[in-house]
Scaffold this active site. Structure first.
Site, PDB file in Angstrom:
ATOM      1  N   TRP A  18      13.570   9.386   0.314  1.00 43.12           N
ATOM      2  CA  TRP A  18      12.236   9.994   0.317  1.00 43.12           C
ATOM      3  C   TRP A  18      12.315  11.504   0.363  1.00 43.12           C
ATOM      4  CZ3 TRP A  18       8.903   7.282  -1.959  1.00 43.12           C
ATOM      5  CH2 TRP A  18       8.911   5.899  -1.853  1.00 43.12           C
TER       6      TRP A  18
ATOM      7  N   ASP B 212       7.219  14.667   6.539  1.00 42.68           N
ATOM      8  CA  ASP B 212       6.715  13.422   5.952  1.00 42.68           C
ATOM      9  C   ASP B 212       6.893  12.329   7.007  1.00 42.68           C
ATOM     10  OD1 ASP B 212       6.275  11.034   4.694  1.00 42.68           O
ATOM     11  OD2 ASP B 212       7.774  11.324   3.112  1.00 42.68           O
TER      12      ASP B 212
ATOM     13  N   LYS C 294       1.729   1.928   7.034  1.00 43.37           N
ATOM     14  CA  LYS C 294       2.747   1.440   7.968  1.00 43.37           C
ATOM     15  C   LYS C 294       2.165   1.393   9.392  1.00 43.37           C
ATOM     16  CE  LYS C 294       5.744   3.663   4.722  1.00 43.37           C
ATOM     17  NZ  LYS C 294       6.316   2.574   3.967  1.00 43.37           N
TER      18      LYS C 294
HETATM   19  N1  PMP Z   1       7.684   8.866   2.267  1.00 43.96           N
HETATM   20  C1  PMP Z   1       8.167   7.884   3.042  1.00 43.96           C
HETATM   21  C2  PMP Z   1       9.001   8.241   4.232  1.00 43.96           C
HETATM   22  C3  PMP Z   1       7.876   6.560   2.722  1.00 43.96           C
HETATM   23  O1  PMP Z   1       8.355   5.569   3.489  1.00 43.96           O
HETATM   24  C4  PMP Z   1       7.078   6.259   1.597  1.00 43.96           C
HETATM   25  C5  PMP Z   1       6.687   4.851   1.209  1.00 43.96           C
HETATM   26  N2  PMP Z   1       7.442   3.829   1.629  1.00 43.96           N
HETATM   27  C6  PMP Z   1       6.623   7.322   0.808  1.00 43.96           C
HETATM   28  C7  PMP Z   1       6.930   8.600   1.190  1.00 43.96           C
HETATM   29  C8  PMP Z   1       5.779   7.071  -0.406  1.00 43.96           C
HETATM   30  O2  PMP Z   1       4.539   6.691   0.014  1.00 43.96           O
HETATM   31  P1  PMP Z   1       3.337   6.337  -0.965  1.00 43.96           P
HETATM   32  O3  PMP Z   1       3.684   5.032  -1.599  1.00 43.96           O
HETATM   33  O4  PMP Z   1       2.171   6.267  -0.030  1.00 43.96           O
HETATM   34  O5  PMP Z   1       3.215   7.421  -1.956  1.00 43.96           O
END
Ligand code: PMP
Length: 357
Positions: free
Chosen positions: A101, A169, A193
């Site tokens: 991520w 994030d 989450k």
């Molecule tokens: N950052 C993290 C730490 C995540 O776990 C996730 C999704 N699992 C995301 C970003 C992406 O999130 P989204 O699908 O809401 O764009």
């Protein structure tokens, strides 16, 4: 019967919250309509929206000089919106790379800024220690991912950036333990989450960082425009916002982030204990960076993995398949996962090992 759902997100929600949503679905507060069928500008919805923000502020002790924005686009949209809102063209921004991520965030930031890599995991599964971080000294902000959802790597500390606004994030760790919000310039998190259903993204941003968006930033994604309109610049995801409000109330009743943080610590300890005590299961993350929210593990005999997942499913334990880019298993232990779910998973794992020595 509800399964114990270890999905990484969208993820388990508190059963009481789902029951309340079910009970008031067709006729919300005597309005003769569901909450998702009424205007976001109606006084009764505005009250829901305002209450949710107030409860979140209370839960996280968010200081007065921070805005809370209820946005759309997921955490992935923030990968672009953070640089667009916080940094002028060609400015330098610092990023720490700890895995999937953070790399997604870095790739987007590179489209708008000069990215300086301030640190990485050095090829191992772990978070870099503070004394290995090398900030540029000229960045508009420094970005990191406190919990890498896929590999299950979590920081045990908040990086010190010496006055540079810290951006985090927190998609997979928000509200999971007490946090000093004042250490951050901006926190963002997809809701699916620890907050509620998908479709809603929370942004908590210090007010001096609002009002700096580049001219070309779409207005619906300009933090200042959103803050000025209490996140109702256009139609917000009203049902997700309402659900988040119910989750915040549930969390307050459960004793807030201190109590839930203690419970999360116990759950993770129990599961890592079961993994460490076995010969079949293995977790590859450095011990001081093991995630409390996403516990990853592999089986020493990978051929057994499909069987493990099938038998777990039959035992009412679902969502355990690891992310497709890393394979293996992953048990996500978000706030709404009860201790009984983790106890049942540990007992299942021991029993599975006994049957497949
Ligand atoms: N950052 C993290 C730490 C995540 O776990 C996730 C999704 N699992 C995301 C970003 C992406 O999130 P989204 O699908 O809401 O764009």
């Amino acid at each position: 019967m509800r399964a114990f759902n270890f999905s990484p997100g969208p993820a388990v929600l508190p059963t009481e919250v789902l029951e309340q949503a079910r009970d008031e679905l067709l006729d919300w507060r005597g309005s003769g309509a569901s909450v998702m069928e009424i205007s976001h500008r109606s006084p009764s919805f505005v009250e829901v929206a305002t209450r949710a923000e107030a409860d979140l502020r209370e839960l996280m002790s968010i200081p007065k000089n921070y805005h809370v924005l209820f946005m759309q686009g997921g955490a992935s949209a923030q990968f672009s919106l953070v640089p667009l809102n916080l940094a002028p063209p060609r400015a330098t921004v610092d990023y720490i790379d700890t895995g999937h991520w953070s790399q997604k965030a870095i790739a987007e930031a590179r489209r708008y800024c000069e990215v300086h890599l301030a640190g990485d995991a050095g090829g191992s599964y772990g978070a870099p220690p503070q004394d290995e971080l090398r900030f540029s000294g000229r960045a508009c902000y420094a970005h990191y991912t406190p919990n890498e959802t896929i590999s299950g790597v979590e920081y045990r500390y908040i990086p010190e950036t010496h006055g540079v606004p810290l951006v985090a994030d927190m998609s997979s760790s928000i509200l999971s333990q007490p946090l000093d919000v004042s250490k951050f310039g901006l926190i963002y998190a997809g809701a699916q989450k620890n907050i509620g259903p998908s479709g809603l993204t929370l942004v908590i941003v210090r007010d001096d960082l609002v009002g700096r968006a580049r001219a070309e930033t779409p207005r619906v994604f300009d933090y200042k425009a959103i803050a000025d309109q209490q996140s109702m610049l256009n139609t917000p995801p009203t049902f997700a916002w309402y659900m988040a409000g119910l989750v915040f109330k549930w969390l307050k009743k459960a004793g807030g982030v201190r109590a839930i943080g203690e419970r999360n610590r116990l759950k993770a300890e129990m599961l890592y204990g079961a993994i460490d005590d076995s010969r079949l299961y293995k977790n590859s993350v450095a011990k001081d960076s093991r995630s409390r929210m996403n516990v990853t593990f592999t089986l020493s005999d990978v051929g057994l993995e499909p069987l493990f997942l099938e038998a777990a499913g039959e035992a009412g334990l679902t969502g355990l398949k690891g992310h497709r880019v890393v394979g293996g298993m992953r048990a996500s232990l978000y706030n709404a996962m009860p201790i009984e779910g983790v106890e049942k998973l540990c007992a299942f794992m021991r029993d599975f090992e006994r049957r497949h020595p």
